[in-house]
Design a protein around this motif. Sequence first.
Motif, PDB file in Angstrom:
ATOM      1  N   HIS A 143       0.837  -1.199   0.000  1.00 46.42           N
ATOM      2  CA  HIS A 143       0.000   0.000   0.000  1.00 46.42           C
ATOM      3  C   HIS A 143       0.880   1.261   0.000  1.00 46.42           C
ATOM      4  CE1 HIS A 143      -2.951   2.989   1.073  1.00 46.42           C
ATOM      5  NE2 HIS A 143      -2.230   3.286   2.144  1.00 46.42           N
ATOM      6  N   ARG A 165      -7.081  -6.066  -9.563  1.00 53.50           N
ATOM      7  CA  ARG A 165      -6.236  -6.136  -8.382  1.00 53.50           C
ATOM      8  C   ARG A 165      -7.086  -5.999  -7.122  1.00 53.50           C
ATOM      9  NH1 ARG A 165      -3.395  -6.606 -10.829  1.00 53.50           N
ATOM     10  NH2 ARG A 165      -1.522  -5.460 -11.198  1.00 53.50           N
ATOM     11  N   VAL A 166      -8.077  -5.097  -7.182  1.00 50.73           N
ATOM     12  CA  VAL A 166      -8.950  -4.912  -6.028  1.00 50.73           C
ATOM     13  C   VAL A 166      -9.714  -6.208  -5.758  1.00 50.73           C
ATOM     14  CG1 VAL A 166     -10.916  -3.632  -5.095  1.00 50.73           C
ATOM     15  CG2 VAL A 166      -9.169  -2.430  -6.413  1.00 50.73           C
ATOM     16  N   ARG A 167     -10.222  -6.803  -6.834  1.00 45.73           N
ATOM     17  CA  ARG A 167     -10.934  -8.090  -6.678  1.00 45.73           C
ATOM     18  C   ARG A 167     -10.040  -9.129  -6.013  1.00 45.73           C
ATOM     19  NH1 ARG A 167     -14.028  -7.138 -11.595  1.00 45.73           N
ATOM     20  NH2 ARG A 167     -12.188  -7.652 -12.811  1.00 45.73           N
ATOM     21  N   VAL A 200      -9.687  -8.311  -2.300  1.00 47.02           N
ATOM     22  CA  VAL A 200     -10.932  -8.581  -1.574  1.00 47.02           C
ATOM     23  C   VAL A 200     -11.107 -10.087  -1.399  1.00 47.02           C
ATOM     24  CG1 VAL A 200     -13.459  -8.486  -1.710  1.00 47.02           C
ATOM     25  CG2 VAL A 200     -12.108  -6.444  -2.235  1.00 47.02           C
TER      26      VAL A 200
END
Length: 357
Positions: free
Chosen positions: A43, A303-305, A308
């Motif tokens: 991050h 990437r978010v998927r 998550v």
Amino acid sequence: MTPGISTENQALLERFRAGKKVALARAISLVEDERPGFQAFLHAALETPRFSKRVGFTGPPGAGKSTLVAALTREFRDRSEDVAVVAVDPTSPYSGGALLGDRIRMNDLATDPGIFIRSMATRGSLGGLAATTREVLDLMDAFGFQRVLVETVGVGQTELEITGAADTVVVILVPESGDAIQAMKAGLMEIADIFVVNKSDRPGADRLVKDLRLALHLREGEALKDVPAHHGVDLKRMGARGDRGESESEEAQGPTWEIPVLQTVAHSGEGVDDLLDAVAGHRAYLEESGVLLKRREARAADRVRDVVERELRKTAWNHPGVLRALEAGVAGIVSGTETPYSLAGSILSELLGSGTK
Ligand SMILES: Nc1nc2c(ncn2[C@@H]2O[C@H](COP(=O)(O)OP(=O)(O)OP(=O)(O)O)[C@@H](O)[C@H]2O)c(=O)[nH]1
Ligand SMILES: [Mg+2]
């Protein structure tokens, strides 16, 4: 996700930001091994504009991918670009003969401070990407490499994964790797931005080039008849290139891209210049047409998927209530009073309810 970052990782981050290659190598290991705090590190490290031009190379084992990547790397270096290379190897780094081969072939490059080479092992034996390849590429990007090249062995459908990792996908075939029909069946027409027929010093190369061109033209014809080749493609699986066919061809007002079929003899360098031109041409197309932005956005969504899904899985299987319910419920499934669906249903309500209550 933990907003905090450990003191040790903070120190690493500072050296990473200062452009220390050793810090990049350590950061990659942190991510690759998914060590504690790796997400917080990512991050922090990725909170920076990223500009790498990413090119993926895929093709059957032994097609000459590494030889071509090494040749291109030299050319990019001659043009003063920094290059990071990731070779994703289906064999384990501890037992892999192929890896050793790559190392030797790329050896003469490894002493150049403008080049960073990393091998990663895939999870299984089938090629494709390793679990954290995309994140490692992001790190190289954030570190500031102008070029990021990724080589993956394609075996069957595994080459499709590369579309989620690269802006430009080069599919490398050889006369021995089969005909254009097989390439079509494997979905290579959908993922290739550039086709290369390597080992063009071998018999059958001209034939394969002709067949591939024909197949590409046929496919284009079909698309014009309003039968997009991409219907039925699973967007989740295809990642960045999932929306490629329809949206790119429907917005045909801008520049368009005709997939070239090039010939190379990688070890002698024949055709490498043409390949470089094609890569540059595709880059220009990506930028001018706005497709680059779309691919990057699709990649970001992907990437978010991933994150998550990973977090959900982790949360679920570390949740005491979930574990208790699973343990208590399995007997019922065996005896027939419960089914996997009813038990999963109550586990999900336990899990999802717990966040809000
Ligand atoms: N005849 C011929 N041999 C080539 C050519 N390009 C590469 N080779 C040889 O093919 C072999 C495999 O080359 P690599 O570059 O390791 O192929 P690769 O696709 O990276 O292989 P893996 O990573 O193991 O899948 C080597 O012995 C190369 O010297 C070519 O154009 N013609
Ligand atoms: Mg290789």
